[in-house]
Design a protein around this motif. Structure first.
Motif, PDB file in Angstrom:
ATOM      1  N   ILE A 146      58.299  16.171 -26.806  1.00  0.00           N
ATOM      2  CA  ILE A 146      59.428  17.014 -26.427  1.00  0.00           C
ATOM      3  C   ILE A 146      60.752  16.369 -26.847  1.00  0.00           C
ATOM      4  N   VAL A 147      60.888  15.067 -26.621  1.00  0.00           N
ATOM      5  CA  VAL A 147      62.131  14.380 -26.979  1.00  0.00           C
ATOM      6  C   VAL A 147      62.379  14.444 -28.481  1.00  0.00           C
ATOM      7  N   ILE A 148      61.344  14.177 -29.270  1.00  0.00           N
ATOM      8  CA  ILE A 148      61.494  14.220 -30.729  1.00  0.00           C
ATOM      9  C   ILE A 148      61.891  15.616 -31.195  1.00  0.00           C
ATOM     10  N   THR A 149      61.243  16.627 -30.625  1.00  0.00           N
ATOM     11  CA  THR A 149      61.532  18.010 -31.031  1.00  0.00           C
ATOM     12  C   THR A 149      62.901  18.464 -30.556  1.00  0.00           C
ATOM     13  N   VAL A 150      63.261  18.121 -29.324  1.00  0.00           N
ATOM     14  CA  VAL A 150      64.550  18.562 -28.763  1.00  0.00           C
ATOM     15  C   VAL A 150      65.724  17.970 -29.536  1.00  0.00           C
ATOM     16  N   GLN A 151      65.639  16.662 -29.854  1.00  0.00           N
ATOM     17  CA  GLN A 151      66.771  16.059 -30.551  1.00  0.00           C
ATOM     18  C   GLN A 151      66.971  16.667 -31.942  1.00  0.00           C
ATOM     19  N   ALA A 152      65.878  17.017 -32.609  1.00  0.00           N
ATOM     20  CA  ALA A 152      65.996  17.673 -33.914  1.00  0.00           C
ATOM     21  C   ALA A 152      66.505  19.102 -33.772  1.00  0.00           C
ATOM     22  N   LEU A 153      66.065  19.771 -32.707  1.00  0.00           N
ATOM     23  CA  LEU A 153      66.456  21.166 -32.487  1.00  0.00           C
ATOM     24  C   LEU A 153      67.944  21.280 -32.176  1.00  0.00           C
ATOM     25  N   PHE A 154      68.420  20.452 -31.271  1.00  0.00           N
ATOM     26  CA  PHE A 154      69.826  20.541 -30.889  1.00  0.00           C
ATOM     27  C   PHE A 154      70.758  19.990 -31.954  1.00  0.00           C
ATOM     28  N   TRP A 155      70.236  19.132 -32.811  1.00  0.00           N
ATOM     29  CA  TRP A 155      71.084  18.659 -33.898  1.00  0.00           C
ATOM     30  C   TRP A 155      71.433  19.805 -34.848  1.00  0.00           C
ATOM     31  N   GLU A 156      70.517  20.741 -35.031  1.00  0.00           N
ATOM     32  CA  GLU A 156      70.816  21.914 -35.849  1.00  0.00           C
ATOM     33  C   GLU A 156      71.986  22.699 -35.271  1.00  0.00           C
ATOM     34  N   LEU A 157      72.075  22.712 -33.950  1.00  0.00           N
ATOM     35  CA  LEU A 157      73.152  23.448 -33.279  1.00  0.00           C
ATOM     36  C   LEU A 157      74.474  22.690 -33.312  1.00  0.00           C
ATOM     37  N   LEU A 158      74.409  21.379 -33.204  1.00  0.00           N
ATOM     38  CA  LEU A 158      75.633  20.579 -33.090  1.00  0.00           C
ATOM     39  C   LEU A 158      76.177  20.091 -34.427  1.00  0.00           C
ATOM     40  N   ALA A 159      75.323  20.009 -35.426  1.00  0.00           N
ATOM     41  CA  ALA A 159      75.718  19.424 -36.713  1.00  0.00           C
ATOM     42  C   ALA A 159      77.010  19.988 -37.293  1.00  0.00           C
ATOM     43  N   PRO A 160      77.233  21.315 -37.255  1.00  0.00           N
ATOM     44  CA  PRO A 160      78.472  21.844 -37.868  1.00  0.00           C
ATOM     45  C   PRO A 160      79.742  21.460 -37.118  1.00  0.00           C
ATOM     46  N   PHE A 161      79.631  20.945 -35.892  1.00  0.00           N
ATOM     47  CA  PHE A 161      80.816  20.733 -35.063  1.00  0.00           C
ATOM     48  C   PHE A 161      81.151  19.263 -34.836  1.00  0.00           C
ATOM     49  N   VAL A 162      80.339  18.322 -35.326  1.00  0.00           N
ATOM     50  CA  VAL A 162      80.593  16.911 -35.068  1.00  0.00           C
ATOM     51  C   VAL A 162      80.972  16.176 -36.344  1.00  0.00           C
ATOM     52  N   ASP A 163      81.805  15.149 -36.177  1.00  0.00           N
ATOM     53  CA  ASP A 163      82.203  14.331 -37.317  1.00  0.00           C
ATOM     54  C   ASP A 163      81.222  13.173 -37.491  1.00  0.00           C
ATOM     55  N   SER A 164      81.574  12.234 -38.347  1.00  0.00           N
ATOM     56  CA  SER A 164      80.671  11.122 -38.626  1.00  0.00           C
ATOM     57  C   SER A 164      80.432  10.248 -37.395  1.00  0.00           C
ATOM     58  N   LEU A 165      81.488  10.073 -36.572  1.00  0.00           N
ATOM     59  CA  LEU A 165      81.327   9.288 -35.346  1.00  0.00           C
ATOM     60  C   LEU A 165      80.373   9.979 -34.374  1.00  0.00           C
ATOM     61  N   GLY A 166      80.559  11.293 -34.226  1.00  0.00           N
ATOM     62  CA  GLY A 166      79.663  12.052 -33.359  1.00  0.00           C
ATOM     63  C   GLY A 166      78.237  12.017 -33.864  1.00  0.00           C
ATOM     64  N   ARG A 167      78.079  12.053 -35.190  1.00  0.00           N
ATOM     65  CA  ARG A 167      76.742  11.972 -35.776  1.00  0.00           C
ATOM     66  C   ARG A 167      76.083  10.632 -35.426  1.00  0.00           C
ATOM     67  N   THR A 168      76.849   9.549 -35.530  1.00  0.00           N
ATOM     68  CA  THR A 168      76.319   8.223 -35.225  1.00  0.00           C
ATOM     69  C   THR A 168      75.933   8.104 -33.754  1.00  0.00           C
ATOM     70  N   ILE A 169      76.801   8.605 -32.874  1.00  0.00           N
ATOM     71  CA  ILE A 169      76.530   8.540 -31.440  1.00  0.00           C
ATOM     72  C   ILE A 169      75.285   9.344 -31.088  1.00  0.00           C
ATOM     73  N   TYR A 170      75.192  10.543 -31.663  1.00  0.00           N
ATOM     74  CA  TYR A 170      74.052  11.411 -31.339  1.00  0.00           C
ATOM     75  C   TYR A 170      72.746  10.781 -31.798  1.00  0.00           C
ATOM     76  N   HIS A 171      72.702  10.333 -33.041  1.00  0.00           N
ATOM     77  CA  HIS A 171      71.452   9.778 -33.568  1.00  0.00           C
ATOM     78  C   HIS A 171      71.098   8.456 -32.885  1.00  0.00           C
ATOM     79  N   SER A 172      72.105   7.651 -32.541  1.00  0.00           N
ATOM     80  CA  SER A 172      71.835   6.399 -31.837  1.00  0.00           C
ATOM     81  C   SER A 172      71.236   6.679 -30.463  1.00  0.00           C
TER      82      SER A 172
END
Length: 226
Positions: free
Chosen positions: A98-124
């Motif tokens: 569930i964790v692996i799937t959820v993080q990939a799923l919500f990244w599709e939703l958030l990707a257009p709205f976050v900058d490089s810092l947000g990308r690093t924080i999310y993936h970390s």
């Protein structure tokens, strides 16, 4: 006893119903995305309607998957062997999926709205969470590994019964005897000699030069047992 069987049967039935529901949601969601107008409409000026529908379908399927896994874990009997191992790792395995799937799923939703810092924080954060759940899974697997080992041992014992027993002829009378027997069951002739290490008494083969247990030199000093 009958109540346990009934409870297990009900859990399997509910799990089957949820599995069919999950499959139906995914199929219908995918079919909707194939409608031409869904690929033209936009939501919030960013997402295509087809992408939104497919996101919601997968999210709903994921939520139902949690309950499906819960019923499956409940239905698995804790009777030892591989079933107890599967029951023991069921919760962390479900959480990991569930964790692996959820993080990939919500990244599709958030990707257009976050900058490089947000990308690093999310993936970390996602990596830390996945590693944490993975450790939980490994600990559970370690604690229940004995059930799996017992299953393999019983399986090996069962399979050994299907292997043909090696036979040889007695040098004294020619009768057919088992290859691992020490005396002929027809004439009593000794068929094998078991050598032992003079230092520790461990059984060794005739051509060994050193004992595998204590390291003593054997050569011709090994003592033949009766």
């Amino acid at each position: 006893m009958f109540s346990l069987i009934s409870s297990s049967s009900n859990a399997w039935q509910r799990a089957a119903q949820l599995l069919i529901t999950i499959a139906s949601i995914l199929i219908i969601g995918k079919l909707i995305t194939l409608v031409p107008v869904m690929t033209e409409l936009e939501v919030a000026g960013v997402f295509k309607a087809a992408a939104v529908v497919w996101f919601l379908a997968r999210l709903a399927a994921l939520i139902l998957f949690y309950f499906f896994a819960s019923y499956v874990i409940e239905a698995i009997p804790n009777s030892g062997g591989a079933l107890s191992f599967a029951k023991g790792i069921g919760e962390p395995l479900t959480a990991l999926l569930i964790v692996i799937t959820v993080q990939a799923l919500f990244w599709e939703l958030l990707a257009p709205f976050v900058d490089s810092l947000g990308r690093t924080i999310y993936h970390s954060s996602a990596i830390i969470l996945i590693v944490s759940v993975s450790i939980w899974f490994v600990v559970r697997a370690y604690r229940h590994a004995t059930y799996l080992v017992d299953t393999f041992a019983k399986l090996a014992e069962m399979l050994s019964g299907f292997l043909p027993e090696q036979k040889l002829a007695c040098q004294q009378c020619g009768a057919e005897i088992s290859a691992n027997t020490h005396f002929c069951n027809a004439c009593g002739h000794k068929t094998q000699s078991s050598n032992t290490c003079p230092a520790c008494g461990t059984a060794v083969s005739v051509d060994q030069q050193y004992c595998q247990n204590c390291g003593s030199t054997l050569g011709k000093t090994a003592v033949s047992g009766s």
